[in-house]
Design a protein around this motif. Sequence first.
Motif, mmCIF file in Angstrom:
data_model
loop_
_atom_site.group_PDB
_atom_site.id
_atom_site.type_symbol
_atom_site.label_atom_id
_atom_site.label_comp_id
_atom_site.label_asym_id
_atom_site.label_seq_id
_atom_site.Cartn_x
_atom_site.Cartn_y
_atom_site.Cartn_z
ATOM 1 N N ILE A 89 39.509 31.579 36.280
ATOM 2 C CA ILE A 89 38.801 32.852 36.353
ATOM 3 C C ILE A 89 39.156 33.732 35.162
ATOM 4 C CG2 ILE A 89 38.558 34.991 37.694
ATOM 5 C CD1 ILE A 89 39.014 33.281 40.221
ATOM 6 N N ARG A 90 40.404 33.767 34.797
ATOM 7 C CA ARG A 90 40.812 34.570 33.634
ATOM 8 C C ARG A 90 40.159 34.067 32.362
ATOM 9 N NH1 ARG A 90 47.137 35.257 33.362
ATOM 10 N NH2 ARG A 90 46.470 36.768 31.789
ATOM 11 N N ASN A 91 40.053 32.751 32.233
ATOM 12 C CA ASN A 91 39.395 32.194 31.048
ATOM 13 C C ASN A 91 37.890 32.433 31.095
ATOM 14 O OD1 ASN A 91 41.679 31.153 29.643
ATOM 15 N ND2 ASN A 91 41.820 29.518 31.149
ATOM 16 N N ALA A 92 37.313 32.449 32.292
ATOM 17 C CA ALA A 92 35.898 32.800 32.426
ATOM 18 C C ALA A 92 35.657 34.237 31.979
ATOM 19 C CB ALA A 92 35.441 32.604 33.865
ATOM 20 N N LEU A 93 36.592 35.119 32.291
ATOM 21 C CA LEU A 93 36.503 36.499 31.834
ATOM 22 C C LEU A 93 36.517 36.583 30.314
ATOM 23 C CD1 LEU A 93 38.842 38.310 34.381
ATOM 24 C CD2 LEU A 93 36.564 39.112 33.727
ATOM 25 N N THR A 94 37.428 35.852 29.712
ATOM 26 C CA THR A 94 37.500 35.839 28.249
ATOM 27 C C THR A 94 36.198 35.338 27.650
ATOM 28 O OG1 THR A 94 39.892 35.470 28.307
ATOM 29 C CG2 THR A 94 38.749 34.920 26.257
ATOM 30 N N GLY A 113 35.966 33.987 50.305
ATOM 31 C CA GLY A 113 36.940 33.156 50.998
ATOM 32 C C GLY A 113 38.242 33.076 50.223
ATOM 33 N N MET A 114 38.695 31.869 49.959
ATOM 34 C CA MET A 114 39.911 31.703 49.189
ATOM 35 C C MET A 114 39.777 32.292 47.791
ATOM 36 S SD MET A 114 42.135 28.230 48.634
ATOM 37 C CE MET A 114 42.348 28.011 50.396
ATOM 38 N N GLY A 115 38.547 32.375 47.304
ATOM 39 C CA GLY A 115 38.313 33.003 46.008
ATOM 40 C C GLY A 115 38.646 34.485 46.018
ATOM 41 N N GLY A 116 38.713 35.102 47.222
ATOM 42 C CA GLY A 116 39.084 36.502 47.307
ATOM 43 C C GLY A 116 40.485 36.751 46.769
ATOM 44 N N SER A 117 41.425 35.911 47.176
ATOM 45 C CA SER A 117 42.793 36.054 46.655
ATOM 46 C C SER A 117 42.841 35.695 45.174
ATOM 47 C CB SER A 117 43.757 35.175 47.448
ATOM 48 O OG SER A 117 43.451 33.807 47.304
ATOM 49 N N ASN A 118 42.020 34.730 44.770
ATOM 50 C CA ASN A 118 41.989 34.348 43.355
ATOM 51 C C ASN A 118 41.602 35.519 42.461
ATOM 52 O OD1 ASN A 118 42.673 31.700 43.950
ATOM 53 N ND2 ASN A 118 40.611 30.884 43.703
ATOM 54 N N VAL A 119 40.562 36.256 42.842
ATOM 55 C CA VAL A 119 40.086 37.333 41.961
ATOM 56 C C VAL A 119 41.065 38.504 41.950
ATOM 57 C CG1 VAL A 119 37.666 36.676 42.097
ATOM 58 C CG2 VAL A 119 38.572 38.332 43.748
ATOM 59 N N ALA A 122 43.754 37.439 39.624
ATOM 60 C CA ALA A 122 43.263 37.469 38.242
ATOM 61 C C ALA A 122 43.194 38.899 37.730
ATOM 62 C CB ALA A 122 41.894 36.804 38.161
ATOM 63 N N ALA A 123 42.739 39.823 38.582
ATOM 64 C CA ALA A 123 42.596 41.221 38.175
ATOM 65 C C ALA A 123 43.938 41.866 37.866
ATOM 66 C CB ALA A 123 41.867 42.006 39.250
ATOM 67 N N GLU A 124 45.006 41.388 38.513
ATOM 68 C CA GLU A 124 46.331 41.925 38.219
ATOM 69 C C GLU A 124 46.706 41.685 36.762
ATOM 70 O OE1 GLU A 124 50.969 41.515 39.770
ATOM 71 O OE2 GLU A 124 49.571 39.825 39.944
ATOM 72 N N LYS A 125 46.228 40.561 36.210
ATOM 73 C CA LYS A 125 46.603 40.168 34.849
ATOM 74 C C LYS A 125 45.592 40.610 33.792
ATOM 75 C CE LYS A 125 50.079 37.703 36.493
ATOM 76 N NZ LYS A 125 51.499 38.084 36.266
ATOM 77 N N GLU A 126 44.405 41.005 34.231
ATOM 78 C CA GLU A 126 43.322 41.303 33.302
ATOM 79 C C GLU A 126 42.838 42.747 33.480
ATOM 80 O OE1 GLU A 126 42.084 39.223 31.016
ATOM 81 O OE2 GLU A 126 43.254 37.457 31.640
ATOM 82 N N ASP A 127 42.201 43.257 32.431
ATOM 83 C CA ASP A 127 41.615 44.593 32.493
ATOM 84 C C ASP A 127 40.215 44.480 33.085
ATOM 85 O OD1 ASP A 127 40.998 47.227 32.190
ATOM 86 O OD2 ASP A 127 40.641 47.133 30.038
ATOM 87 N N VAL A 128 40.143 44.497 34.412
ATOM 88 C CA VAL A 128 38.884 44.335 35.124
ATOM 89 C C VAL A 128 38.540 45.656 35.798
ATOM 90 C CG1 VAL A 128 37.669 43.047 36.918
ATOM 91 C CG2 VAL A 128 39.384 41.911 35.516
ATOM 92 N N ALA A 132 35.714 42.578 44.140
ATOM 93 C CA ALA A 132 35.280 42.505 45.536
ATOM 94 C C ALA A 132 35.875 41.248 46.158
ATOM 95 C CB ALA A 132 33.760 42.484 45.634
ATOM 96 N N ALA A 133 36.688 41.426 47.183
ATOM 97 C CA ALA A 133 37.335 40.315 47.891
ATOM 98 C C ALA A 133 36.687 40.186 49.267
ATOM 99 C CB ALA A 133 38.832 40.571 48.012
ATOM 100 N N LEU A 134 36.026 39.059 49.507
ATOM 101 C CA LEU A 134 35.188 38.901 50.690
ATOM 102 C C LEU A 134 35.684 37.778 51.592
ATOM 103 C CD1 LEU A 134 31.751 38.980 48.793
ATOM 104 C CD2 LEU A 134 33.134 40.927 49.553
#
Length: 299
Positions: A89-94, A113-119, A122-128, A132-134
């Motif tokens: 996800i972080r690389n997708a952002l880049t 789902g599990m992608g909620g925790s992923n994003v 990822a946001a903790e490490k990136e300037d996003v 939305a965590a669903l």
Amino acid sequence: MIEKSVQFYSEGYKLQGTIYLPDDYESKGNHPAIIANSGYQGVNEFYPKMFAQALTEKGYICFGFDYRGFADSEGDPARVILEEQVADIRNALTFLRAQSEVDHERIGLIGWGMGGSNVVRAAEKEDVAAVAALNGFYNGERWLKTIHSYENWLKVLEVVYEDRIRRVTTGESQPADPFLHYPLDPPTREYVQKELASKKGFGGQTRIQFTDSILELDAEAAAENMEDTSLFVAHGKDNVLHPVEESVSLYNRASCPKKYYEINGMHNDFMYSDHPEFTALVEELHLFFEEALSYEYSK
């Protein structure tokens, strides 16, 4: 919706993705964008595309991709490690920030789902700007305990520990059924068999190390560090697979501007593009991203 197939690299793996553009897209200027991310065993062709179809109608550029090892993306399909999906996800952002049509300061993330925790991680490490965590879960150990009896929980820990020994002595994690430690409740299983099982890359064998990566998951700690990122948390009030307490706990721990939305449904019984609960969720997401991304769009 206009679809543009693209590829980008994540730690050396070529991942397949799609940039989704509104039908009335104009190339002039930079536009806000949203990356929609799948949950466990998910692929771009389903939920990310579903969210993109709805949100491009609101004027957003959307981006969806397949995690490493899934569908046509490179990687070992049996290796499902959540930290590696966060890296994807972080690389997708880049990658998305490098696209000329995207305003790199106005990018949001959706995680299902599990992608909620992923994003969130990822946001903790990136300037996003916004996340939305669903329908997710946000502390892996706590969640695993809720879906296993105490006896089974002890067995899970034993299997994970034995696999750690196996990995350091043989270099490989033990193969496992994808739902060995992730048992689906009956309604979710029925939906999965009907709507998801036929998708390319879904339901393949994983390894025990996947469970280990769940045990290490703590998105709530990440949410405490997201002071400048707006957070939208939504959850089905009758969700049995991922109890609603998971999202409530995340929301309470988050230190950033935040909003909680209750979905009148279970885990994915409402996940159809024409379902009233899905369209209502999309409207709430639109209002959230409109404000968080300072984006005004008129149709």
